[in-house]
Design an enzyme around this catalytic site. Sequence first.
Site, PDB file in Angstrom:
ATOM      1  N   ILE A  30       0.714  -1.205  -0.048  1.00 40.25           N
ATOM      2  CA  ILE A  30      -0.028   0.045  -0.145  1.00 40.25           C
ATOM      3  C   ILE A  30       0.961   1.338   0.042  1.00 40.25           C
ATOM      4  CG2 ILE A  30      -1.974  -1.083   0.977  1.00 40.25           C
ATOM      5  CD1 ILE A  30      -1.279   0.290   3.738  1.00 40.25           C
ATOM      6  N   HIS A  93       8.924 -11.302   4.842  1.00 42.62           N
ATOM      7  CA  HIS A  93       8.410 -10.847   3.749  1.00 42.62           C
ATOM      8  C   HIS A  93       9.318 -10.647   2.542  1.00 42.62           C
ATOM      9  CE1 HIS A  93       8.672  -7.186   6.179  1.00 42.62           C
ATOM     10  NE2 HIS A  93       8.726  -6.599   4.677  1.00 42.62           N
ATOM     11  N   HIS A  95       9.755  -8.270  -1.082  1.00 42.56           N
ATOM     12  CA  HIS A  95       9.263  -7.340  -2.161  1.00 42.56           C
ATOM     13  C   HIS A  95       9.776  -7.597  -3.411  1.00 42.56           C
ATOM     14  CE1 HIS A  95       8.720  -3.799   1.100  1.00 42.56           C
ATOM     15  NE2 HIS A  95       9.613  -4.587   1.683  1.00 42.56           N
TER      16      HIS A  95
END
Length: 138
Positions: A30, A93, A95
């Site tokens: 986001i 995570h 990217h």
Amino acid sequence: MPTIFSKIISGEIPAYKVAESIDFLAFLDISPLAEGHVLVIPKQEVDNLFDLDDELYTGLQLFAKIVAHAIKQAVPCIKVGVAVIGLEVPHAHIHLIPVNRVDDMNFARPKLQFTPEQMEATAAKIKAALHRDFENEA
């Protein structure tokens, strides 16, 4: 305490999902550096990527590879860059960022903002590319 990513997995927080399996989830960032900037996460909450067991770690990397191919088809770019920083959210995570020049991966520069409609359209393009990949393999 559950991380923001765990809340996305559980559905408590909405996200622009592009791919999901039993063990992994990919969704649009986001606060993206580029259109099509995707985060790929394991559904198991583990802070450090390198603390994942070998099976989950390799599965996450393969899942990210599949998503990266779809991003490349859906968003004009030379390559899809990969970054693992892990300081923003204590949940492993990856990217995946469409890049056309090195500076496209500069996390210190201002993030982009897209409307919900633009985010939905980008997510739809990536999902469509994923479906095309799977149809071509069948």
